[in-house]
Design an enzyme around this catalytic site. Structure first.
Site, short mmCIF file in Angstrom:
data_model
loop_
_atom_site.label_atom_id
_atom_site.label_comp_id
_atom_site.label_asym_id
_atom_site.label_seq_id
_atom_site.Cartn_x
_atom_site.Cartn_y
_atom_site.Cartn_z
N GLY A 49 46.93 28.99 42.99
CA GLY A 49 47.07 28.67 41.58
C GLY A 49 46.61 27.34 41.30
O GLY A 49 46.88 27.01 40.20
N HIS A 82 34.16 31.87 41.18
CA HIS A 82 33.81 32.38 42.75
C HIS A 82 33.21 31.10 43.56
O HIS A 82 32.43 30.12 42.97
CB HIS A 82 32.69 33.39 42.65
CG HIS A 82 32.23 33.92 43.83
ND1 HIS A 82 33.01 34.70 44.64
CD2 HIS A 82 31.14 33.70 44.60
CE1 HIS A 82 32.26 35.09 45.64
NE2 HIS A 82 31.20 34.13 45.60
N1 LIG Z 1 35.07 44.73 39.32
C1 LIG Z 1 35.08 43.46 39.76
N2 LIG Z 1 36.24 42.96 40.12
C2 LIG Z 1 36.47 41.76 40.69
C3 LIG Z 1 35.52 40.60 40.66
C4 LIG Z 1 34.09 41.18 40.09
O1 LIG Z 1 33.31 40.57 39.74
N3 LIG Z 1 34.20 42.50 39.38
N4 LIG Z 1 35.58 39.19 41.03
C5 LIG Z 1 36.61 39.20 42.13
C6 LIG Z 1 36.96 38.05 42.57
N5 LIG Z 1 36.47 37.92 43.85
C7 LIG Z 1 35.30 36.88 44.37
O2 LIG Z 1 35.34 36.03 43.38
C8 LIG Z 1 36.73 38.77 44.91
C9 LIG Z 1 38.30 39.24 45.12
C10 LIG Z 1 38.60 40.06 46.08
C11 LIG Z 1 37.60 40.62 46.83
C12 LIG Z 1 37.97 41.76 47.82
O3 LIG Z 1 37.13 42.17 48.78
N6 LIG Z 1 39.34 42.28 47.64
C13 LIG Z 1 40.02 43.23 48.76
C14 LIG Z 1 41.16 42.70 49.26
C15 LIG Z 1 41.07 41.33 49.76
C16 LIG Z 1 42.48 40.69 49.84
O4 LIG Z 1 43.46 41.18 49.46
O5 LIG Z 1 42.78 39.60 50.43
C17 LIG Z 1 40.15 44.39 47.72
O6 LIG Z 1 40.39 44.44 46.46
O7 LIG Z 1 40.42 45.48 48.43
C18 LIG Z 1 36.12 40.46 46.82
C19 LIG Z 1 35.63 39.46 45.81
C20 LIG Z 1 37.82 40.04 41.48
N7 LIG Z 1 37.64 41.37 41.14
N1 LIG Z 2 36.39 35.98 45.48
C1 LIG Z 2 37.54 35.28 45.11
C2 LIG Z 2 37.72 33.94 45.46
O1 LIG Z 2 37.38 33.48 46.72
N2 LIG Z 2 38.08 33.02 44.62
C3 LIG Z 2 38.55 31.63 45.28
O2 LIG Z 2 39.94 31.67 45.75
C4 LIG Z 2 40.43 30.18 45.55
C5 LIG Z 2 41.71 30.23 44.84
O3 LIG Z 2 42.39 29.13 44.82
P1 LIG Z 2 43.44 28.79 44.03
O4 LIG Z 2 44.33 30.13 43.96
O5 LIG Z 2 44.08 27.64 44.22
O6 LIG Z 2 42.83 28.88 42.56
C6 LIG Z 2 39.30 29.46 44.87
O7 LIG Z 2 38.50 28.68 45.74
C7 LIG Z 2 38.39 30.67 43.99
O8 LIG Z 2 37.08 30.23 43.96
#
Ligand SMILES: Nc1nc2c(c(=O)[nH]1)N[C@@H](CN(C=O)c1ccc(C(=O)N[C@@H](CCC(=O)O)C(=O)O)cc1)CN2
Ligand SMILES: NCC(=O)N[C@@H]1O[C@H](COP(=O)([O-])[O-])[C@@H](O)[C@H]1O
Length: 218
Positions: A15, A112
């Site tokens: 967070g 991201h």
């Molecule tokens: N429809 C969308 N959903 C989300 C987006 C988006 O652009 N479109 N952004 C993500 C955030 N993200 C990267 O910035 C991201 C978050 C999670 C994953 C992922 O592979 N998650 C897995 C579980 C991984 C875990 O629990 O550690 C999953 O959901 O199966 C990829 C990219 C947020 N959502």
């Molecule tokens: N694909 C999603 C992803 O990787 N997000 C990344 O997770 C971290 C969260 O940190 P925080 O919980 O300290 O904000 C941040 O670096 C954010 O960009």
């Protein structure tokens, strides 16, 4: 939109981006407030950050749902009660279904940790180092059904240093995330930032052909 835009922030972990948004929302000139923090993980340290700031929190674990769609329906119900003007994904680690995204498209942002469109997905810092790229950074983008494919709004660039490892690089990128996310949220709250019907980000009534790029603070 009321005097101050109302934000709901979705988290999964530490967070620190939430904290950056909390800190900015507490400034006298802030055009937004945070009305609700939702985490899919009960152990997310961000929940304590919200609690310390007096912000209502909810935990909605994805583990209790058989499908992504069922989880997203429950998530949508939590949000409907709050009726935020904007959802900010801040380290929220669940991929959202097209049905959910459709309800909030144009009112949902994500931070991201890469210079999109490069390095979508996870483990970006290690992948940048593995590739030997000279630059890394972070991107604020509108959220669309296409994972990390939504229109980019604002980026911060960070040079990759010879002695970087994923943790050191991630720390420098995170510091820039804390700078650009509150700025992009302010732009939205001030009505300066919209997702156009052309599916491009528009800033001050001009379509962004590329994200606004800030170089790492000195
Ligand atoms: N429809 C969308 N959903 C989300 C987006 C988006 O652009 N479109 N952004 C993500 C955030 N993200 C990267 O910035 C991201 C978050 C999670 C994953 C992922 O592979 N998650 C897995 C579980 C991984 C875990 O629990 O550690 C999953 O959901 O199966 C990829 C990219 C947020 N959502
Ligand atoms: N694909 C999603 C992803 O990787 N997000 C990344 O997770 C971290 C969260 O940190 P925080 O919980 O300290 O904000 C941040 O670096 C954010 O960009």
């Amino acid at each position: 939109m009321s005097a101050r835009a109302r934000l709901a922030v979705l988290i999964s972990g530490s967070g620190s981006n939430l904290q950056a948004l909390i800190d900015d929302s507490q400034r006298a000139d802030a055009p937004f407030e945070i009305g609700l923090v939702i985490s899919n993980r009960a152990d997310a340290a961000g929940l304590e950050r919200a609690g310390r700031a007096g912000i209502p929190t909810q935990t909605l674990s994805h583990r209790g749902f058989e499908t992504r769609a069922a989880y997203d329906t429950a998530l949508a119900e939590l949000l409907a009660a709050q009726a935020p003007d904007l959802i900010a994904l801040a380290g929220f680690m669940r991929i959202l279904t097209p049905g959910f995204v459709e309800q909030w498209q144009g009112r949902m942002l994500n931070i991201h940790p890469s210079l999109l469109p490069n390095y979508r997905g996870l483990h970006t810092h290690a992948r940048v180092l593995e590739a030997g790229d000279p630059w890394h950074g972070a991107t604020v983008h509108f959220v669309t059904a296409e994972l990390d494919g939504g229109p980019a709004i604002l980026q911060a660039r960070v040079p990759v240093l010879a002695d970087d490892d994923p943790a050191r690089l991630a720390a420098r990128v995170l510091a820039e995330e804390h700078r650009i996310y509150p700025l992009a949220v302010r732009w939205f709250a001030e009505g300066r930032l919209v997702l156009g019907s052309d599916h491009r980000a528009w800033f001050d009534e001009q379509p962004l052909s590329a994200p606004v790029i800030l170089d790492a603070s000195a």
